[in-house]
Design an enzyme around this catalytic site. Structure first.
Site, mmCIF file in Angstrom:
data_model
loop_
_atom_site.group_PDB
_atom_site.id
_atom_site.type_symbol
_atom_site.label_atom_id
_atom_site.label_comp_id
_atom_site.label_asym_id
_atom_site.label_seq_id
_atom_site.Cartn_x
_atom_site.Cartn_y
_atom_site.Cartn_z
ATOM 1 C CD GLU A 30 1.840 -1.994 -8.836
ATOM 2 O OE1 GLU A 30 2.968 -2.461 -9.067
ATOM 3 O OE2 GLU A 30 1.630 -0.774 -8.645
ATOM 4 C CD GLU A 176 6.418 4.515 -12.908
ATOM 5 O OE1 GLU A 176 7.329 4.020 -12.201
ATOM 6 O OE2 GLU A 176 5.507 5.221 -12.447
ATOM 7 C CE1 TYR A 247 0.948 7.924 -7.422
ATOM 8 C CE2 TYR A 247 2.989 7.636 -8.650
ATOM 9 C CZ TYR A 247 1.731 7.183 -8.283
ATOM 10 O OH TYR A 247 1.263 5.992 -8.790
ATOM 11 C CD GLU A 295 1.613 4.438 -11.692
ATOM 12 O OE1 GLU A 295 2.214 4.957 -10.721
ATOM 13 O OE2 GLU A 295 1.992 3.412 -12.271
#
Length: 505
Positions: A30, A176, A247, A295
């Site tokens: 990114e 998202e 995450y 992700e």
């Protein structure tokens, strides 16, 4: 004589889950922190090529064998004007990048990143902005990227020096969009309607593309999994994948609980599969929606430092987690989880690739080096190609604050028919005791151990740096085969890769 805890596995070539899509070993870059500027791109660096790309970084990326890289975001894409990153560099605008509150110079854009991906032996997984923009910008962007010639935007690309279309295959419909932090945040109905109409327009331009629709930003979002159900009711017939993001961190400093968090990922995957299949049943559809876990990683070490960053800098250090040994162990269990779901998880992107929560770190004008998490990812990418096998296993278990019945052994196996090889991936979660593994592999008659790779360190908090690679794998494991039974000692808190071959050594 030391009495080890015992664990058992059965690996049979007929117990097949699925062919593994190589794209589960994808990654993500990114426009964030030093991922692009100072990461993959640093003109003037001693290893920089004619385009300013660091060749030392490229070598480490190629070693990971990353087949697809998601770009350009991420949160950043929700206010990104793709036109800013094409054409003559001296004419490109500097923008306030609102997601990460930095100045985006647009020195690197679509065409340059396509060049970098070719050098990295990778494909590009492109994203369109469905935050501040929508159908019109998306159809123009895919025309610019994928249409051969003879139209305004394809000819514009040609005028920028790229005669051949990029032919980007996989496209993300935003990022998202359930997150209130997202620029252009939407309700599931708002997003679902915009996503399906954008998908239809993009497929008109290029019917060969694969499309990823946004799922929940993580499994604790308040609308999960209703978000998935509503969005898929709108988009089911026009997309191929739904995304998952997650995450992990050890903020409580509870290592036993931390190493069990792959169970949380497993539950997330199973819930999204169930939700997608509910919509399939509701629509009486024959089509199956697969998963793009685009992700995933460990992310918590840098949170405090990031809160102190002054806004509106150019490429400041952001999200620069310096990983320790226990992070590598967790990453190993997460990779095993993907392999166990290879029938539905077809794309996964380790977020991210360089400097930003990444396996590769760089110094300005200096070295590029491997973080601890580099090793399990590299091993899985190198040896986890072929057919994922459904293994039967038994292991002693433990309970933690958040989980019950956690097996000390986390393991799976991959059968590569073409290479006539089988690879066992195994993590011993026990922090103090070895596991004596006994694996029944009698269906692989005549197979012999090629090597037993081990990643182990006595200190769970040990880290690598540019000066010293304290945590790195060795080939000193003791796995051996006797009459179709593999026996191996799995050291406490260790990642293990046991490779077997049916070819004469």
């Amino acid at each position: 004589m030391v009495e080890f805890k015992k664990a058992k596995m059965v690996v049979d070539k007929e117990y097949r889950i699925s062919e593994i899509d190589k794209r589960i070993y994808g990654s993500f870059i990114e426009h964030l922190g030093r991922a692009v500027y100072g990461g993959i791109y640093e003109p003037g660096h001693p290893t920089a090529d004619e385009q300013g790309f660091r060749q030392d970084v490229l070598e480490l990326v190629r070693e990971l064998n990353v087949p697809i890289v998601r770009y350009p975001g991420g949160n950043m894409v929700s206010a990104y004007n793709w036109e800013d990153g094409v054409g003559p560099r001296e004419q490109r605008p500097r923008r306030l990048e609102l997601a990460w509150r930095v100045i985006e110079t647009n020195e690197i854009g679509t065409n340059e990143f396509a060049d970098w991906a070719k050098k990295a032996n990778s494909e590009v997984m492109m994203a369109v902005n469905l935050g501040t923009r929508g159908i019109d910008a998306a159809r123009n962007f895919i025309e610019y990227c994928n249409h051969p010639s003879g139209s305004y935007y394809s000819d514009l690309r040609i005028s920028h020096g790229y005669k051949e279309p990029h032919k980007f295959k996989v496209w993300c419909l935003g990022n998202e969009m359930d997150g209130p932090w997202q620029i252009g945040h939407k309700t599931p109905d708002e997003y679902g309607r915009l996503a399906v109409e954008t998908a239809k327009a993009m497929r008109q331009v290029d019917p060969s593309i694969e499309l990823v629709v946004c799922g929940s930003s993580h499994s604790n979002m308040p609308l999960f999994p209703q978000w998935e159900a509503t969005v898929l009711e709108h988009t089911y017939d026009h997309v191929d994948y739904i995304s998952l993001h997650q995450y992990f961190g050890n903020r409580e400093h509870d290592s036993a609980n931390y190493l069990a968090k792959s169970l949380e990922m497993d539950r997330f995957i199973r819930t999204v599969i169930a939700t997608a299949d509910f919509v399939k049943a509701k629509k009486r559809s024959k089509k199956t929606i697969n998963l793009s876990f685009d992700e995933w990683n460990v992310w918590y070490h840098s949170n405090e430092a990031d809160r102190k960053i002054e806004p509106w800098q150019i490429a400041p250090p952001q999200l620069e987690d310096h990983y320790n040994f226990e992070d590598a162990l967790l990453v190993g269990t997460l990779l095993i989880t993907f392999l166990k779901h290879a029938d539905r998880v077809k794309i996964a992107c380790l977020a991210q690739l360089v400097n930003v929560i990444a396996p590769i770190m760089t110094e300005k004008n200096g070295k590029a080096w491997r973080q601890t998490i580099y090793y399990p990812f590299m091993h899985a990418s190198q040896y986890g190609r072929g057919i994922a096998l459904h293994t039967l296993s038994s292991s002693p278990r433990y309970d933690t604050k958040d989980f019950t019945d956690v097996p000390y052994l986390e393991s799976t196996a991959v059968y590569n028919e073409e290479q006539d090889e089988v690879t066992i991936f195994a993590v011993n979660r026990h922090l103090e005791e070895s596991l004596e593994l006994e694996c029944d592999m009698r269906s692989f008659e005549g197979y012999q151990v090629v090597e037993h790779i081990v990643l182990h360190h006595e200190d769970l908090k040990a880290r690598n740096s540019a000066a010293e690679e304290a945590v790195k794998s060795t080939t000193n494991g003791d796995a051996a085969v006797d009459d179709g039974i593999v026996r191996a000692t799995l050291l406490p808190k260790s990642w293990n890769v046991i490779r077997l071959s049916g070819r004469k050594q």
